[in-house]
Scaffold this active site. Structure first.
Site, PDB file in Angstrom:
ATOM      1  N   SER A   1       0.735  -0.872   0.111  1.00 51.48           N
ATOM      2  CA  SER A   1       0.298  -0.150   0.119  1.00 51.48           C
ATOM      3  C   SER A   1       0.887   1.596   0.435  1.00 51.48           C
ATOM      4  CB  SER A   1      -0.844   0.017   1.181  1.00 51.48           C
ATOM      5  OG  SER A   1       0.244   0.237   2.398  1.00 51.48           O
ATOM      6  N   HIS A   2       2.454   1.022   0.711  1.00 50.65           N
ATOM      7  CA  HIS A   2       3.082   2.176   0.197  1.00 50.65           C
ATOM      8  C   HIS A   2       4.116   2.151  -1.058  1.00 50.65           C
ATOM      9  CE1 HIS A   2       1.061   2.584   4.589  1.00 50.65           C
ATOM     10  NE2 HIS A   2       1.169   4.277   3.967  1.00 50.65           N
TER      11      HIS A   2
ATOM     12  N   ASP B   1       5.446   0.809  12.955  1.00 48.02           N
ATOM     13  CA  ASP B   1       5.155   2.229  12.453  1.00 48.02           C
ATOM     14  C   ASP B   1       3.804   1.854  12.351  1.00 48.02           C
ATOM     15  OD1 ASP B   1       3.689   3.936  10.945  1.00 48.02           O
ATOM     16  OD2 ASP B   1       5.648   3.473   8.888  1.00 48.02           O
TER      17      ASP B   1
ATOM     18  N   ASP C   1      -4.710   0.633   2.561  1.00 45.58           N
ATOM     19  CA  ASP C   1      -5.426  -0.898   2.324  1.00 45.58           C
ATOM     20  C   ASP C   1      -6.752  -1.336   1.940  1.00 45.58           C
ATOM     21  OD1 ASP C   1      -2.511  -2.654   3.635  1.00 45.58           O
ATOM     22  OD2 ASP C   1      -2.722  -0.984   4.925  1.00 45.58           O
TER      23      ASP C   1
ATOM     24  N   LYS D   1      -8.811   3.161  23.168  1.00 47.34           N
ATOM     25  CA  LYS D   1      -7.328   3.961  23.077  1.00 47.34           C
ATOM     26  C   LYS D   1      -6.868   4.137  21.909  1.00 47.34           C
ATOM     27  CE  LYS D   1      -6.468  -0.454  26.700  1.00 47.34           C
ATOM     28  NZ  LYS D   1      -5.906  -1.064  27.050  1.00 47.34           N
TER      29      LYS D   1
ATOM     30  N   GLN E   1      10.074  -7.201  11.694  1.00 50.81           N
ATOM     31  CA  GLN E   1      10.871  -8.390  11.350  1.00 50.81           C
ATOM     32  C   GLN E   1      10.829  -9.498  10.219  1.00 50.81           C
ATOM     33  OE1 GLN E   1      10.599 -10.779  15.045  1.00 50.81           O
ATOM     34  NE2 GLN E   1      12.662 -10.957  14.574  1.00 50.81           N
TER      35      GLN E   1
END
Length: 337
Positions: free
Chosen positions: A48-49, A179, A189, A231, A309
């Site tokens: 998406s980036h 991130d 997305d 939150k 990872q």
């Protein structure tokens, strides 16, 4: 080509992005900065980036909102604060220009902040905090966007996707990096799901009536949801304040008003922080960094993974094998050239 995928080298990804941007009026300094970050996204399989963002950039250029050539100006306003004015161009060249000043101030003061103002921002934040970590510094970055995201319990957009990124340098290892959007998912997305005609999972968005939806197009017309309920909503509000009100730039709602239906990339500001472990820890630097490594070992030794990872594994793989990109996306980008 495999099924509908085309194998490209990273050099080909960069070249394709660069040509598309230059062909649509982007100045070379901006085009190179943007193509580099797009290539990093595709390299790390953050689809998406990656190359998809070329379409977003060109659409924004054609909207007339983005200045394709304005050069950023740097203003040192205190020993620990630097402001960079992007002059309504994209943020990435402004980040590259201001980064050496941020690093210098962090090494002198122990902590420093950089506010990028009047910029259009489309990219992930991990390339920026990773760049800070490569200097041996701890990095934090945050930014608002457009008011696409409803607060917890609400039905209308107030917040942006409002990403928050963090990087911790590690000797001999890739940095510890996270991130994430404070929305349930990145806007890109949902756009990719709509482009591919795929349903979205539960919890990503609500439709125009405030009802949960699995239809990507209904989600784009309605509002996204925060992650973690109240939150995520509180974190999103914090980012509006720190990376909007505090630095004298637009909130996500202001950015939406500024866009006025043009459909450009969000215009707002960005706040970046850098911490120097050498100054914070002094003679205890080695001990402090070892404490961090013991924590990382405690995570991975029980089979859990560290954030990023999978990105780093993809990075190692694509450096050799290249990347696989949807053939229609490649065709759409070539049509822009």
């Amino acid at each position: 080509m495999t099924n509908n995928l085309i194998n490209l080298t990273l050099e080909q990804v960069f070249g394709l992005a660069l040509r598309a941007l230059l062909s649509n009026g982007m100045s070379e300094p901006h085009a190179r900065a943007i193509a580099d970050v797009i290539t990093q996204g595709q390299r790390d399989e953050c689809h998406s980036h990656g190359l998809y963002r070329v379409l977003v950039c060109v659409r924004s250029l054609r909207s007339g909102k983005v200045d394709p050539a304005a050069l950023p100006t740097v203003h040192s306003i205190s020993p620990a604060i630097v402001k960079v004015d992007a002059h309504y161009a994209y943020s990435l060249l402004a980040f590259q220009t201001g980064l050496p000043v941020l690093v210098e101030k962090a090494r002198a003061q122990g902590i420093a902040a950089m506010a990028i103002r009047n910029c259009f921002h489309f990219s992930a934040l991990w390339p920026e905090v990773e760049a800070i970590a490569r200097e041996g510094l701890v990095g934090v970055a945050m930014t608002p966007s457009h008011a696409w995201v409803a607060p917890a319990g609400g039905t209308r957009g107030v917040f942006g996707t409002n990403p928050l990124a963090f990087a911790w340098p590690r000797a001999g290892h890739q940095p510890f990096v996270f991130d994430f959007a404070t929305s349930a998912i990145a806007r890109g997305d949902i756009e990719l799901h709509a482009r591919q005609g795929k349903p979205i999972p539960d919890g990503w968005a609500i439709d125009e009536k405030g009802l949960p939806t699995n239809d990507a197009n209904a989600a784009l017309a309605g509002a996204m949801q925060t992650f973690g309920g109240h939150k995520g909503s509180a974190l999103a509000a914090m980012i509006e304040l720190l990376a909007g009100a505090l630095i004298g730039d637009l909130t996500s709602a202001d950015s939406m008003t500024f866009d006025d239906g043009a459909g450009a990339t969000p215009c707002h500001g960005e706040l970046l922080l850098a911490f120097d472990p050498k100054i914070f820890l002094g003679s205890e630097e080695q001990e402090g960094m070892q404490r961090a490594e013991r924590m990382f070992d405690a995570i991975t030794s029980q089979g859990a993974r560290l954030p990023s990872q999978r990105r780093f594994a993809a990075r190692a793989r694509t450096a050799e094998a290249g990347v696989f990109v949807d053939s229609k996306l490649v065709a759409d980008i070539k049509a822009l050239i």
